[in-house]
Design an enzyme around this catalytic site. Structure first.
Site, PDB file in Angstrom:
ATOM      1  N   GLY A  40       0.826  -1.212   0.000  1.00  0.00           N
ATOM      2  CA  GLY A  40       0.000   0.000   0.000  1.00  0.00           C
ATOM      3  C   GLY A  40       0.852   1.250   0.000  1.00  0.00           C
ATOM      4  O   GLY A  40       0.589   2.209   0.729  1.00  0.00           O
TER       5      GLY A  40
ATOM      6  N   TYR B 137     -15.181  -4.111   7.271  1.00  0.00           N
ATOM      7  CA  TYR B 137     -13.829  -3.573   7.521  1.00  0.00           C
ATOM      8  C   TYR B 137     -13.294  -4.036   8.874  1.00  0.00           C
ATOM      9  O   TYR B 137     -12.207  -4.605   8.956  1.00  0.00           O
ATOM     10  CB  TYR B 137     -13.875  -2.042   7.451  1.00  0.00           C
TER      11      TYR B 137
HETATM   12  N1  LIG Z   1      -6.771   6.489   7.330  1.00  0.00           N
HETATM   13  C1  LIG Z   1      -7.209   6.105   8.517  1.00  0.00           C
HETATM   14  O1  LIG Z   1      -7.995   6.798   9.210  1.00  0.00           O
HETATM   15  C2  LIG Z   1      -6.717   4.799   9.107  1.00  0.00           C
HETATM   16  C3  LIG Z   1      -6.954   4.555  10.471  1.00  0.00           C
HETATM   17  C4  LIG Z   1      -6.517   3.360  11.027  1.00  0.00           C
HETATM   18  C5  LIG Z   1      -5.832   2.433  10.247  1.00  0.00           C
HETATM   19  N2  LIG Z   1      -5.625   2.698   8.908  1.00  0.00           N
HETATM   20  C6  LIG Z   1      -4.938   1.681   8.114  1.00  0.00           C
HETATM   21  O2  LIG Z   1      -3.831   2.273   7.496  1.00  0.00           O
HETATM   22  C7  LIG Z   1      -3.501   1.544   6.308  1.00  0.00           C
HETATM   23  C8  LIG Z   1      -3.197   2.516   5.194  1.00  0.00           C
HETATM   24  O3  LIG Z   1      -4.374   3.247   4.901  1.00  0.00           O
HETATM   25  P1  LIG Z   1      -4.357   4.759   4.362  1.00  0.00           P
HETATM   26  O4  LIG Z   1      -5.180   5.534   5.302  1.00  0.00           O
HETATM   27  O5  LIG Z   1      -2.987   5.186   4.026  1.00  0.00           O
HETATM   28  O6  LIG Z   1      -5.258   4.557   3.054  1.00  0.00           O
HETATM   29  P2  LIG Z   1      -4.986   4.897   1.510  1.00  0.00           P
HETATM   30  O7  LIG Z   1      -4.404   6.252   1.386  1.00  0.00           O
HETATM   31  O8  LIG Z   1      -6.270   4.603   0.835  1.00  0.00           O
HETATM   32  O9  LIG Z   1      -3.883   3.828   1.106  1.00  0.00           O
HETATM   33  C9  LIG Z   1      -4.203   2.457   1.027  1.00  0.00           C
HETATM   34  C10 LIG Z   1      -3.091   1.767   0.274  1.00  0.00           C
HETATM   35  O10 LIG Z   1      -3.429   0.381   0.123  1.00  0.00           O
HETATM   36  C11 LIG Z   1      -3.320   0.023  -1.248  1.00  0.00           C
HETATM   37  N3  LIG Z   1      -4.274  -1.012  -1.603  1.00  0.00           N
HETATM   38  C12 LIG Z   1      -5.617  -0.996  -1.445  1.00  0.00           C
HETATM   39  N4  LIG Z   1      -6.170  -2.104  -1.956  1.00  0.00           N
HETATM   40  C13 LIG Z   1      -5.132  -2.837  -2.461  1.00  0.00           C
HETATM   41  C14 LIG Z   1      -5.060  -4.093  -3.111  1.00  0.00           C
HETATM   42  N5  LIG Z   1      -6.168  -4.818  -3.362  1.00  0.00           N
HETATM   43  N6  LIG Z   1      -3.855  -4.566  -3.469  1.00  0.00           N
HETATM   44  C15 LIG Z   1      -2.734  -3.838  -3.222  1.00  0.00           C
HETATM   45  N7  LIG Z   1      -2.732  -2.653  -2.602  1.00  0.00           N
HETATM   46  C16 LIG Z   1      -3.930  -2.154  -2.233  1.00  0.00           C
HETATM   47  C17 LIG Z   1      -3.645   1.335  -1.991  1.00  0.00           C
HETATM   48  O11 LIG Z   1      -3.061   1.360  -3.283  1.00  0.00           O
HETATM   49  P3  LIG Z   1      -3.839   1.101  -4.645  1.00  0.00           P
HETATM   50  O12 LIG Z   1      -5.199   1.703  -4.525  1.00  0.00           O
HETATM   51  O13 LIG Z   1      -2.926   1.761  -5.640  1.00  0.00           O
HETATM   52  O14 LIG Z   1      -3.839  -0.380  -4.773  1.00  0.00           O
HETATM   53  C18 LIG Z   1      -2.924   2.345  -1.120  1.00  0.00           C
HETATM   54  O15 LIG Z   1      -1.575   2.424  -1.452  1.00  0.00           O
HETATM   55  C19 LIG Z   1      -4.696   0.616   6.035  1.00  0.00           C
HETATM   56  O16 LIG Z   1      -4.356  -0.703   6.407  1.00  0.00           O
HETATM   57  C20 LIG Z   1      -5.780   1.147   6.965  1.00  0.00           C
HETATM   58  O17 LIG Z   1      -6.668   0.122   7.370  1.00  0.00           O
HETATM   59  C21 LIG Z   1      -6.041   3.859   8.326  1.00  0.00           C
END
Ligand SMILES: NC(=O)c1ccc[n+]([C@@H]2O[C@H](COP(=O)([O-])OP(=O)(O)OC[C@H]3O[C@@H](n4cnc5c(N)ncnc54)[C@H](OP(=O)(O)O)[C@@H]3O)[C@@H](O)[C@H]2O)c1
Length: 284
Positions: free
Chosen positions: A42, A185
């Site tokens: 990601g 989720y």
């Molecule tokens: N943002 C929040 O509030 C929050 C809070 C708690 C935990 N988290 C966790 O933090 C992590 C990162 O999230 P983020 O907030 O940075 O979200 P984000 O900006 O949407 O990034 C998510 C990343 O995961 C990749 N991804 C999604 N589906 C994929 C797939 N099927 N295969 C390969 N890569 C995939 C996306 O790339 P592509 O779309 O290019 O594939 C992107 O690089 C996640 O695990 C999330 O659950 C986030």
């Protein structure tokens, strides 16, 4: 340091009180990561991209994974040239794609020292809107649980040889009262969390460490799609990356912001309160 999520650079007055994270000591980080091979899933957006840019200031080999090839290339072009950067455009939900990647890494003789399992996808959908959408649950499970497990299992022998680190980027929601609309989720994140907790003693005794990083709301494209989240206290992407990098430096088993103790305590005092509040709201 560069930030990938500049468009979300607003803040809330309670951010640093609720989610205090010290800046990372660059010397300690250099000691922890120099000459290591670090795989970040990601890495095309959000927290993963921020980590890639931050780590590229050190002599490391970065392996960046996500689906969106152009974004991965953009992140690679922004990386500082102290790092060697390889990018792989794959969908982690596809078992065959993960197998191909594992084979390619093996063929190239690449052993991972640090795996940052960060890729994820969140989905909010009410139960009665989900009756014809079983695929939401399957897809969430594939990206938040089974895909990461498949990747980790394939990399584990190498991680053990390297006395490596597995970082799981998770969510504080796992410790909070359950909330309607988040079944797919939260259950998929909880499944990987439980899987890792069971695996951790064996991993550790074999030489590899696990760091679970439970993040609160972070301002990324994932969360900022919801307008109300713009007004809520949250972590910046840079602070989320700091929390993860601290965990790597200290091989810290768990990171959770202190403030999740408040809703947890309320839940002990009044176990049905959150359920009743939700019920009342849904019945309106
Ligand atoms: N943002 C929040 O509030 C929050 C809070 C708690 C935990 N988290 C966790 O933090 C992590 C990162 O999230 P983020 O907030 O940075 O979200 P984000 O900006 O949407 O990034 C998510 C990343 O995961 C990749 N991804 C999604 N589906 C994929 C797939 N099927 N295969 C390969 N890569 C995939 C996306 O790339 P592509 O779309 O290019 O594939 C992107 O690089 C996640 O695990 C999330 O659950 C986030």
């Amino acid at each position: 340091m560069p930030s990938t999520e500049d468009k979300y650079n607003f803040s809330h007055p309670l951010d640093s009180f609720l989610f205090p994270v010290r800046s990372v000591n660059t010397h300690k980080l250099a000691v922890a990561v120099s000459n290591k091979t670090i795989l970040i899933t990601g890495a095309s957006y959000g927290i993963g991209a921020e980590l890639a840019l931050r780590l590229s200031h050190y002599p490391v080999k970065l392996i960046l994974l996500a689906r969106t090839k152009e974004k991965l290339e953009e992140i690679r072009s922004q990386c500082v040239d102290k790092a060697t950067v390889l990018v792989y455009s794959i969908d982690l939900r596809e078992e065959s794609a993960v197998n191909e990647l594992l084979l390619e890494l093996k063929t190239k003789g690449i052993n991972i020292d640090i795996l940052i399992s960060n890729a994820g996808h969140s989905i909010y959908r009410k139960l009665l809107d989900s009756t014809k959408r079983f695929h939401d649950t399957k897809r969430s499970s594939a990206i938040n649980f089974t895909g990461p497990v498949q990747l980790l299992l394939g990399l584990l022998p190498g991680l053990i040889i390297q006395k490596g680190i597995v970082v799981n980027v998770s969510t504080v929601s796992l410790f909070l009262p359950h909330t309607a609309g988040w079944s797919a989720y939260h259950s998929s994140k909880a499944a990987f969390d439980h899987w890792l907790r069971c695996a951790e003693p064996e991993m550790k005794s074999a030489g590899a460490s696990l760091c679970q990083v439970y993040l609160p709301l972070v301002r990324t494209r994932m969360s900022m799609i919801v307008d109300e989240n713009h007004k809520r206290p949250a972590m910046s992407c840079a602070k989320a990356a700091d929390a993860i990098l601290h965990s790597i430096i200290r091989r810290r088993r768990k990171y959770r912001p202190w403030c999740i103790a408040i809703p947890r305590f309320l839940d002990i005092l009044a176990p049905n309160l959150w359920y009743r509040l939700q019920l009342g709201r849904l019945k309106k």
